[in-house]
Design a protein around this motif. Structure first.
Motif, short mmCIF file in Angstrom:
data_model
loop_
_atom_site.label_atom_id
_atom_site.label_comp_id
_atom_site.label_asym_id
_atom_site.label_seq_id
_atom_site.Cartn_x
_atom_site.Cartn_y
_atom_site.Cartn_z
N ASP A 94 -21.27 -1.25 -3.59
CA ASP A 94 -20.11 -1.29 -2.75
C ASP A 94 -20.54 -1.29 -1.32
OD1 ASP A 94 -17.97 -1.74 -4.65
OD2 ASP A 94 -17.55 0.38 -4.64
N TRP A 95 -21.60 -0.25 -1.02
CA TRP A 95 -22.33 0.14 0.15
C TRP A 95 -23.39 -1.02 0.36
CZ3 TRP A 95 -19.76 2.80 3.58
CH2 TRP A 95 -18.99 3.77 3.42
N ALA A 96 -23.89 -1.32 -0.81
CA ALA A 96 -24.99 -2.57 -0.48
C ALA A 96 -24.25 -3.67 0.15
CB ALA A 96 -25.67 -2.98 -1.84
N VAL A 97 -23.02 -4.14 -0.40
CA VAL A 97 -22.31 -5.18 0.32
C VAL A 97 -21.99 -5.06 1.75
CG1 VAL A 97 -20.12 -6.46 0.02
CG2 VAL A 97 -21.33 -6.01 -1.86
N VAL A 98 -21.60 -3.69 2.20
CA VAL A 98 -20.99 -3.41 3.38
C VAL A 98 -22.34 -3.66 4.28
CG1 VAL A 98 -20.80 -1.44 5.02
CG2 VAL A 98 -19.11 -2.03 3.08
N VAL A 99 -23.69 -3.21 3.83
CA VAL A 99 -24.69 -2.99 4.68
C VAL A 99 -25.23 -4.73 4.65
CG1 VAL A 99 -27.24 -2.44 4.84
CG2 VAL A 99 -25.80 -0.79 4.13
N GLY A 100 -25.25 -5.46 3.90
CA GLY A 100 -25.46 -6.80 3.82
C GLY A 100 -24.47 -7.46 4.82
N PHE A 101 -23.00 -7.08 4.91
CA PHE A 101 -22.20 -7.71 5.63
C PHE A 101 -22.58 -7.30 7.22
CE2 PHE A 101 -17.17 -7.59 6.27
CZ PHE A 101 -17.25 -8.87 6.85
N GLY A 102 -22.96 -6.23 7.12
CA GLY A 102 -23.00 -5.71 8.62
C GLY A 102 -24.33 -6.23 9.21
N ALA A 103 -25.34 -6.51 8.37
CA ALA A 103 -26.66 -7.12 8.90
C ALA A 103 -26.49 -8.63 9.20
CB ALA A 103 -27.66 -7.15 7.81
N ALA A 104 -25.65 -9.14 8.38
CA ALA A 104 -25.18 -10.66 8.68
C ALA A 104 -24.59 -10.67 10.02
CB ALA A 104 -24.53 -11.22 7.53
#
Length: 309
Positions: A94-104
């Motif tokens: 879940d946190w990996a998705v949030v970090v990727g989302f934030g990076a995008a």
């Protein structure tokens, strides 16, 4: 993008992602309710694009990177205060998705602001819309989708022939990079929506984006970010570009269907061009208007084709 753009999190990017989740199913609306909903969508677009125009006027004070960092930081603070997302009981995935989302989100905003620092706002948004448009064409997998791709390419060809003043290669490259990250933003926003309740994923991703953007912003702007005038106008940009459009989008989605929302959202390049003219004095030519019209028509057709499917 709604996002962002929330940001972007709140733009056709956020709009497209949230539309698919919030707009599923048919809802019956009266004529008055639909008209009000369309007005809310347009209001959100106007707020967002005028916010981008105001942000452009701040570049001499703190640079594009500085204004991106300031906007994301203020937007993140606002979203975290309003949404109050919980941070416990989530898995590493879940946190990996949030970090990727934030990076995008951070990359999309950074590239877009670098673009509007070099080319007119209307041109930048027109190029940026190609990201969601290409994604829609690819996902639709229908022959009719290539018609919309062809219309969009025709619009890009007009822009490439010098329809806009100061249309340099680096500005176009930054806008196309933002377009690619907008497509990534849509996909990651959808994934975050399945893993986090309400708007928790968006608020957390905005916080990640703010943290990622701060080093470049501080390196470019330094203490200029603390200037009272810059801070005050930064708050205005954060409200116009994120808080207000996001609120209007949510209200609109209670009144209109997803397809109506999507089609109206494709008017973003037109509103951006008008905003650039009104706030920044960026002149439009008939060739400019023709190029924008082709891309808007392509985006509208792609949205309608996707919804029918």
């Amino acid at each position: 993008m709604s996002t962002v753009r929330a940001a972007s999190a709140a733009t056709f990017s956020s709009a497209t992602a949230r539309v698919r989740s919030l707009g599923r199913g048919k809802r019956r609306t009266s004529g008055d309710g639909r008209g009000a909903g369309i007005g809310l969508v347009l209001g959100g677009l106007v707020s967002q694009e005028f916010g981008a125009a105001v942000a452009t006027s701040l570049f001499p004070r703190a640079g594009a990177a500085g204004i991106v960092a300031l906007r994301l930081l203020l937007s993140a603070g606002l979203l975290l205060a309003v949404c109050r997302p919980r941070v416990r009981d989530y898995r590493r995935a879940d946190w990996a998705v949030v970090v990727g989302f934030g990076a995008a989100l951070a990359g999309m905003n950074f590239l877009f602001y670098q673009s509007i620092a070099r080319i007119p706002l209307g041109a930048a948004v027109t190029f940026e819309v190609l990201g969601p448009l290409v994604l829609s064409v690819v996902l639709a997998r229908r022959a009719a989708s290539w018609l919309w791709a062809g219309l969009a390419l025709a619009g890009v060809a007009l822009l490439s022939r010098g329809g806009f003043d100061r249309l340099d290669g680096s500005g176009v490259a930054f806008a196309l990079g933002a377009a690619a990250l907008w497509a990534a933003y849509i996909l990651l926003s959808a994934r975050a929506g399945t893993r986090f309740p309400r708007t928790d994923g968006l608020a957390l991703a905005m916080a990640v984006a703010a943290v990622l953007s701060l080093p470049a912003g501080i390196a470019v702007a330094g203490t200029a970010l603390l200037d009272p005038v810059t801070l005050g106008l930064g708050v205005v940009v954060a409200i116009l570009s994120s808080a207000l459009p996001y609120t209007l989008e949510l209200l609109a989605l209670r009144r209109v269907t997803a397809s109506v929302f999507g089609v109206v959202s494709t008017l973003a390049p037109v509103i951006a061009a008008v905003s650039g003219y009104a706030v920044l004095g960026q002149i439009l030519s008939p060739l400019d208007l023709g190029a924008i019209a082709l891309v808007v028509a392509a985006a509208s057709g792609a949205v309608l084709t996707s919804r029918r499917r």
